[in-house]
Motif scaffolding. Structure first.
Motif, PDB file in Angstrom:
ATOM      1  N   SER A  20       0.848  -1.191   0.000  1.00  0.00           N
ATOM      2  CA  SER A  20       0.000   0.000   0.000  1.00  0.00           C
ATOM      3  C   SER A  20       0.885   1.243   0.000  1.00  0.00           C
ATOM      4  CB  SER A  20      -0.921  -0.008   1.215  1.00  0.00           C
ATOM      5  OG  SER A  20      -1.819  -1.102   1.159  1.00  0.00           O
ATOM      6  N   VAL A  21       0.364   2.306  -0.609  1.00  0.00           N
ATOM      7  CA  VAL A  21       1.204   3.484  -0.812  1.00  0.00           C
ATOM      8  C   VAL A  21       0.350   4.743  -0.692  1.00  0.00           C
ATOM      9  CG1 VAL A  21       0.857   3.464  -3.318  1.00  0.00           C
ATOM     10  CG2 VAL A  21       2.920   4.499  -2.377  1.00  0.00           C
ATOM     11  N   THR A  22       0.979   5.825  -0.251  1.00  0.00           N
ATOM     12  CA  THR A  22       0.338   7.142  -0.211  1.00  0.00           C
ATOM     13  C   THR A  22       1.079   8.056  -1.175  1.00  0.00           C
ATOM     14  OG1 THR A  22      -0.359   6.881   2.093  1.00  0.00           O
ATOM     15  CG2 THR A  22      -0.243   9.115   1.231  1.00  0.00           C
ATOM     16  N   ILE A  23       0.321   8.674  -2.077  1.00  0.00           N
ATOM     17  CA  ILE A  23       0.923   9.531  -3.094  1.00  0.00           C
ATOM     18  C   ILE A  23       0.224  10.885  -3.090  1.00  0.00           C
ATOM     19  CG2 ILE A  23       1.655   7.602  -4.532  1.00  0.00           C
ATOM     20  CD1 ILE A  23      -0.775   8.064  -6.283  1.00  0.00           C
ATOM     21  N   GLU A  24       0.820  11.812  -3.826  1.00  0.00           N
ATOM     22  CA  GLU A  24       0.261  13.156  -3.914  1.00  0.00           C
ATOM     23  C   GLU A  24      -1.065  13.111  -4.674  1.00  0.00           C
ATOM     24  OE1 GLU A  24      -0.189  17.012  -3.119  1.00  0.00           O
ATOM     25  OE2 GLU A  24       1.446  15.768  -2.363  1.00  0.00           O
TER      26      GLU A  24
END
Length: 412
Positions: A147-151
């Motif tokens: 899982s990832v958090t991006i702009e």
């Protein structure tokens, strides 16, 4: 005729002597298990046995039916679960062979019907069938990206070459299809949460699933515009307002919440230095903080009012007070008589007589009685930062003002 007579005579002699073989009593004999064809006339047909007399097929035993998971080697093997047929024959060698018929179900799921053949030297045949079922019940092995958090402005499409990543899968039995399904939720205006379900499905519909969370959020802090530092004269309302000198912080995004906390460093009187820490918080929790300095000074001394009134019996009433715009000042009065300083309060009654020689001071029923050549009333007032003194000649009623400024007053 003479020769025939001689033969008959010889035969009679041999029989008398017991030398003629008796006729063989022949009964058909069934071969017992384990007895091979031999040179005996077992069926009493006057001929020794041969293949024309062997009608029994070999004894054939098939391997057990097999239920296995792919991938499995289905070649006959005595040392594996597939096994190998066994055959025996009483009359000779046996040749083993087999034929496979395969029914494909899906992917690597198939059924083999293996027909074993045992043939002896005389062509007698035995058959049996072994069923080998190779199943595919194992789903592909799926590896999901983290899982990832991006702009918020980034592209959330799966990509093996960036932080979004791309799932991978393997399957030991058949080809597979790798797909994904997205479900999106938006907990607030500037946050998108994509629940990405990766699916690997093989040819037999066995599937593996794994979940990846892609969060798109605004990680940029808001742009905060704070008022300029300001120096104000007491008294001034230091609360923030757009129509005041203190001003108010602003942000170009109306959804941003703006707050402040004041840290106050006190000076003299009511002067102080206010460090106002402005904070802007957007809907995604991004924060920007910046300080504004507000300096509150007091450079004006208290105003002193001094007066005297004529009272009954020739007495003098002393009256004085002080005012200040910032703070209620402290005020006190004192009469200088020679080397003595006599404290007095507002409203004090004074019996004052001019006299030469050493001054005389006494109290009588609350009345201050002074006999002196000179008498000066000094009234002093202070607001903590600035001081003011008014001197009044009680005989001539002349005023003199003396102002002082405290060093504790903050510099503007």
């Amino acid at each position: 005729m003479k020769q025939l007579h001689s033969i008959l005579l010889l035969t009679v002699c041999l029989c008398v002597l017991g030398m003629v073989p008796a006729a063989r009593s022949c009964e058909p004999t069934e071969l017992a298990p384990g007895t091979r064809c031999d040179d005996i006339d077992n069926d009493c047909n006057g001929e020794v046995d041969d293949c024309n007399e062997d009608f029994r097929p070999p004894v054939l035993r098939c391997p057990m039916d097999v239920l296995a998971e792919c991938p499995t080697d289905t070649q006959p093997d005595r040392d594996s679960i597939i096994g190998y047929a066994k055959a025996a024959d009483d009359c000779g060698k046996v040749k083993l062979s087999y034929n496979d018929s395969r029914e494909n179900m899906c992917g690597s799921f198939y059924i083999i019907n293996r027909e074993w053949h045992a043939v002896d030297d005389c062509g007698n045949v035995s058959t049996c069938t072994q069923m080998i079922t190779v199943m595919d019940n194992t789903p592909p092995t799926l590896s999901c990206p983290e899982s990832v958090t991006i702009e918020l402005t980034a592209n959330p499409t799966p990509n093996p070459d960036n932080e979004i990543g791309f799932a991978t899968a393997t399957d030991t039995c058949s080809e597979f299809e790798l797909t994904f399904e997205d479900e999106e939720i938006s907990p607030c205006a500037k946050i998108r949460v994509i629940i990405r379900t990766w699916i690997a499905k093989d040819a037999c519909d066995n599937e593996s699933r794994a979940e990846q969370i892609v969060t798109l959020t605004d990680t940029e802090p808001p742009v905060l515009q704070i008022p300029d530092p300001v120096t104000l004269e007491c008294p001034t309302d230091t609360e923030p307002a757009s129509d005041r000198n203190t001003g108010i912080a602003r942000c170009n995004d109306p959804s941003v919440q703006i707050s402040y906390i004041d840290e106050v460093t006190k000076g003299c009187g009511r002067t102080r230095i206010i460090t106002r820490m402005w904070t802007a918080t957007d809907v995604c929790g991004n924060v920007t903080s910046a300080p504004q300095i507000i300096t509150l000074i007091d450079v004006v001394s208290p105003a002193i009012n001094v007066s005297t009134t004529a009272e009954d019996n020739g007495l003098i009433g002393l009256h004085f007070d002080a005012t200040d715009d910032c703070i209620g000042p402290s005020v006190f009065g004192m009469i200088d008589v020679g080397d003595d300083k006599i404290p007095v309060t507002d409203g004090k009654l004074l019996n004052l007589t001019r006299a030469s020689g050493p001054p005389s001071v006494r109290f009588d029923h609350g009345v201050l009685i002074i006999a002196t050549e000179t008498a000066t009333l000094s009234v002093h007032a202070s607001d903590g930062c600035n001081a003011n003194t008014v001197e009044l000649d009680l005989f001539g009623e002349q005023e003199r003002h003396i102002e002082e400024t405290s060093a504790e007053n903050p510099a503007p």
